[in-house]
Design a protein around this motif. Structure first.
Motif, PDB file in Angstrom:
ATOM      1  N   GLY A   1      27.990  -8.128 -82.846  1.00 48.25           N
ATOM      2  CA  GLY A   1      26.831  -7.506 -82.659  1.00 48.25           C
ATOM      3  C   GLY A   1      26.488  -6.262 -83.446  1.00 48.25           C
ATOM      4  O   GLY A   1      25.487  -5.569 -83.044  1.00 48.25           O
TER       5      GLY A   1
ATOM      6  N   LEU B   1      30.749 -13.366 -81.097  1.00 47.58           N
ATOM      7  CA  LEU B   1      29.662 -12.422 -81.766  1.00 47.58           C
ATOM      8  C   LEU B   1      29.907 -10.995 -81.054  1.00 47.58           C
ATOM      9  O   LEU B   1      30.215 -10.934 -79.977  1.00 47.58           O
ATOM     10  CB  LEU B   1      28.390 -12.751 -80.987  1.00 47.58           C
TER      11      LEU B   1
ATOM     12  N   ILE C   1      19.642  -9.955 -83.881  1.00 49.97           N
ATOM     13  CA  ILE C   1      20.193 -10.620 -84.876  1.00 49.97           C
ATOM     14  C   ILE C   1      19.669 -12.074 -85.283  1.00 49.97           C
ATOM     15  O   ILE C   1      19.761 -12.532 -86.689  1.00 49.97           O
ATOM     16  CB  ILE C   1      21.809 -11.054 -84.415  1.00 49.97           C
ATOM     17  N   TYR C   2      19.037 -12.681 -84.163  1.00 51.49           N
ATOM     18  CA  TYR C   2      18.480 -13.946 -84.265  1.00 51.49           C
ATOM     19  C   TYR C   2      17.073 -14.253 -84.683  1.00 51.49           C
ATOM     20  O   TYR C   2      16.618 -15.040 -85.254  1.00 51.49           O
ATOM     21  CB  TYR C   2      19.021 -14.767 -83.395  1.00 51.49           C
TER      22      TYR C   2
ATOM     23  N   TYR D   1      27.370 -18.900 -83.221  1.00 51.50           N
ATOM     24  CA  TYR D   1      26.843 -17.625 -83.473  1.00 51.50           C
ATOM     25  C   TYR D   1      26.786 -17.364 -84.871  1.00 51.50           C
ATOM     26  O   TYR D   1      26.067 -16.267 -84.939  1.00 51.50           O
ATOM     27  CB  TYR D   1      28.019 -16.529 -82.513  1.00 51.50           C
ATOM     28  N   MET D   2      27.269 -17.926 -85.612  1.00 52.07           N
ATOM     29  CA  MET D   2      27.232 -17.695 -87.254  1.00 52.07           C
ATOM     30  C   MET D   2      25.891 -18.301 -87.703  1.00 52.07           C
ATOM     31  O   MET D   2      25.827 -19.314 -87.627  1.00 52.07           O
ATOM     32  CB  MET D   2      28.447 -17.756 -87.705  1.00 52.07           C
TER      33      MET D   2
END
Lengths: 495, 327
Positions: free
Chosen positions: A40, A38, B116-117, A276-277
């Motif tokens: 970011g 990752l 991001i999440y 992470y994807m």
């Protein structure tokens, strides 16, 4: 429960990793495709100046920086509410067509093609560019290098740099094309066109004329009936640079066609804690896990699905090849429209048809009188504060979404990147390949290496271009463990 | 056994552009293959980490290490390759200075995971799931490397012999370095930057410079610059004056400012500080005017530069004196 780890499979957007679990009966219970890296961008771009995003987001991927550069530049057109002059749009598309030629060429000769050209059962040490050269002649190897070289030269000429270009700006392009440059690009486009036609002939001779390979392409092993996604122009033809996003179902019926700025209404992303994807899916259908079929929101975005969603190709030679592929594999439904192809290995064929289209389009644009117009930029008059842009990256639909304050400083950034679209389909294809290869605990040793590679390689996952560049061996190590995690045996590709 | 020197290329947290730039030396890649045994390169070869571990220390002649250090795995590989290599080269801007992903150091790890999440426009995540180093799934345990709080450069985790700057290093410059090594040329003292000039991008730039001072900044989207004159003198924040040369001044050739990807010039540690110092001599802050007028001018100048960290340290925040936001 037994466990097979393949780590790292190759560099995707990081180091790809596959974990295969067998149940007590020795059958494949589950497969996990992990992306353990990752960086970011969506977080650290906050606070940056919006106009710098085309050079910042380049750095997401050094293999397809051109795609990020353009998606970003198009998002800025919207964010700054400015429509570029026609010449600027054409230069961008010319730049992008050039990039597609080099990217798809690299994939066919150096990465995906060796599986067919040299053969899926050939020793791994030969299934690489050097093996391709051995089979089709050293002259071809030189041509591949020359093709990469001349097109990277054009990319630098138009974009400022051959990797991580810089010329994209809201409202246009930072440089115009001189007549000398145009003439050189036209000549290069002719060479590309010849090379694309030649490449299709290679595919025809070596793959389609060989009944065993042809069976592999048209057989069930690599079949997944997911939804297909791609960008189309006003006549529902393939377009890499601009258009509407079209999604068709397993039978080829249009599910939705939307402008890229509406993506949030149609696409959502699922998170799993072990990678992470993220996993994008069609919002209206929903996330149902790693399964295909109409009940599952999983879609694919690849050269094959771009053709699946299109009614035709915009250029004549690519159209001929398009018709041929759908006659050979897809067939037609009761209406006039072709049926989508779900045989994932046909993605290689589709990629070559796209290569031909890119070469034809490059030539069209190089001959366009407007391409040398000095009018390539409009200076924006206001900051609208939100901009969404998209292009078809070679590896799937690429979307950039920016929001800023009144000074153009970023407050929100969201991106759905080419390979990410295919995270779930890649996982599914690997699982299917593993299931075919492992029954009752018996592992087809050489087969598992070759065919698991083929399962993800057909998607051309990001950074894979580099994978086969020289000695060309995928870094595969398979470890078979027992239920307590002890290594039962390992087997690996020999040097 | 081969007598050829052993070459390795490794990627840590990176984009792959360094590899593409190496491949873009085109036909000369065959000369590289002829001169070296390419023994470890995850993108090309089937040599595993354990094979590298089994090699005698210092058995690799040269390792070209690209990418920054962001995960456990990146750090482990950096230390392992240091041990095994006679020459460890920080290849490209990520390994040398931290590059664009180094801007990550302006926000925390938690901010990243949130953006991001969990607090993300397209993500549907009612349970607030974020990736974990270890996850128990029905079939067993799955592991991914830990994502560190900050980005570090290669030199911040181990000793580096040489630097090849650039994002990515230009292919012709890579070839110059490789050719020199193949020919056995004497390399500059350890710690030097290779494949670049001892001067700045400004010195390579064809644009004409006057002695002009500027009273404000122009953002790139705001105007169409003159094609012949110095961009900085037109108010565009071009980093060429504070950036090492070697690229041939590519960006200014297409009317875009140098973004600073080759890092600080010879003898300079902090690129941003150098740029600020250089601006001091070109900015017309209104010397001789009243204090009030000067303040207004300075305020206007700062107004025209809303992201100084991202502008001055775009390619080298982790390696700079600043390093990032205090955590």
């Amino acid at each position: 429960m037994k466990r097979i780890a393949i780590d790292p499979i190759t560099r995707l957007e990081g180091h790809g990793k596959i974990e295969i679990f067998l149940n007590d009966g020795g059958e494949v219970e589950n497969v996990y495709f992990q992306v353990p890296e990752l960086r970011g961008f969506e977080a650290f771009c906050l606070g940056r100046l919006a106009e710098e995003m085309p050079i910042i987001t380049n750095r997401i991927c050094g293999v397809c920086p051109e795609a990020h550069h353009l998606a970003s530049t198009k998002a800025l057109d919207r964010l700054f509410d400015v429509d570029p002059p026609p010449a600027a749009k054409k230069i961008r598309e010319l730049f992008y067509s050039t990039f597609y030629v080099t990217d798809h060429t690299t994939h066919f000769y150096a990465l995906g093609g060796p599986d067919f050209v040299v053969g899926p059962d050939a020793p791994p040490a030969e299934r690489n560019l050097l093996g391709v050269i051995k089979k089709v002649g050293v002259e071809v190897g030189k041509q591949v290098i020359a093709c990469r070289s001349r097109n990277h030269h054009v990319i630098q000429m138009l974009g400022g740099r051959s990797i991580h270009p810089t010329a994209g700006q809201p409202g246009g392009w930072s440089k115009h094309v001189t007549e000398t440059e145009r003439a050189e690009i036209e000549q290069i486009a002719h060479q590309n066109l010849d090379f694309a036609l030649f490449s299709l002939k290679v595919f025809d001779n070596i793959v389609l004329q060989n009944s065993r390979y042809r069976e592999m392409v048209t057989g069930d092993t690599y079949m997944h009936k997911t939804y297909s996604m791609g960008t189309v122009d006003a006549q529902n033809r393939v377009n890499f640079y601009d258009g509407m996003i079209r999604v068709v179902d397993q039978e080829g019926n249009e599910v939705v066609k939307y402008p890229p700025e509406d993506y949030l209404q149609h696409i959502a992303e699922h998170v799993e804690p072990w990678t992470y994807m993220k996993f994008p899916y069609l919002k209206r259908i929903g996330w149902k896990g790693f399964v295909d079929g109409p009940e599952s929101g999983v879609y694919a975005a690849t050269p094959l699905t771009r053709l699946n969603v299109s009614d035709s190709m915009p250029t004549p030679r690519a159209q001929q090849e398009f018709e041929r592929m759908y006659e050979v594999i897809g067939g037609r439904s009761t209406g006039s429209r072709h049926k989508p192809i779900h045989h994932r290995l046909a993605t290689h064929w589709a990629r070559l048809i796209e290569l031909l289209y890119a070469a034809e389009r490059m030539l069209e644009l190089a001959k366009d009188p407007e391409i040398t117009s000095p009018d390539v930029r409009r200076v924006p008059e206001r900051i609208k504060g939100i901009g969404i842009g998209s292009v078809e990256a070679p590896r799937g639909t690429l979307t950039h979404h920016y929001e800023t304050d009144e000074r153009g400083v970023l407050t929100r950034v969201n991106m759905i990147v080419g390979t990410t679209n295919n995270h779930a389909p890649i996982s599914m294809s690997i699982k299917k390949a593993a299931q075919e290869l492992i029954t009752k605990g018996k592992v087809v040793e050489e087969g598992i290496l070759n065919r698991i590679e083929m399962a993800f390689r057909l998607y051309d996952p990001c950074l894979s271009c580099a994978t086969h560049a020289l000695p060309g061996q995928m870094p595969l190590l398979v470890t078979l463990r027992d239920a307590s995690g002890n290594i039962v045996r390992t087997f690996r590709r020999s040097d | 056994m081969s007598e050829k020197p052993k070459l390795a290329m490794y990627w840590a947290s990176s984009c792959g552009g360094c590899e593409i730039s190496l491949v873009n030396i085109h036909e000369k890649i065959l000369d590289v293959a002829a001169a070296f045994d390419f023994v470890f390169c995850p993108c090309l070869l089937d040599t595993k980490k354990k094979d590298v571990e089994a090699m005698p220390d210092k058995s690799l002649a040269v390792t070209l290490f690209n990418g920054a250090i962001r995960t456990d795995e990146n750090e482990e590989m950096a230390k392992l390759l240091r041990r095994k290599s006679r020459l460890l080269v920080a290849f490209g801007s990520c390994a040398s200075g931290g590059c664009i992903p180094g801007l990550s150091n302006l926000s925390s790890r938690a901010d990243h995971l949130r953006a991001i999440y969990t607090d993300n426009l397209s993500t549907v995540n009612p349970e607030g799931v974020v990736p974990q180093t270890d996850t128990k799934v029905p079939e067993g345990n799955l592991h991914i490397p830990a994502f560190h709080e900050r980005v570090r450069t290669l030199a911040q985790v181990t000793d580096v012999d040489y630097y090849i700057p650039g994002c990515p290093p230009e292919s012709h410059q890579i070839w110059h370095v490789v050719e020199a090594i193949i020919k056995g040329a004497t390399l500059p003292p350890p710690g030097s930057a290779l494949g670049c000039t001892q001067s700045t991008v400004c010195d390579e730039c064809q644009r004409t410079r006057g002695e002009k001072t500027i009273s404000g900044f122009v953002r790139t989207y705001e105007s169409i610059p003159d094609g012949q004159k110095c961009l900085l003198e037109q108010g565009v924040l071009c980093m060429g004056i504070a950036t090492r040369g070697g690229c041939g001044s590519l960006c200014p050739q297409v009317n875009m400012p140098c973004a600073g990807c080759y890092g600080p010039p010879e003898g300079v540690t902090d690129q941003g500080a150098r740029m600020v110092a250089a601006l001091g001599s070109i900015l017309d802050v209104g010397i001789g005017m009243s204090e009030n007028e000067i303040n207004q001018r300075v305020d206007a100048l700062l107004e025209g530069m809303p992201d100084p960290a991202g502008t001055f340290y775009k390619f080298g925040l982790p390696g700079s004196l600043l390093g990032g936001k205090a955590s």
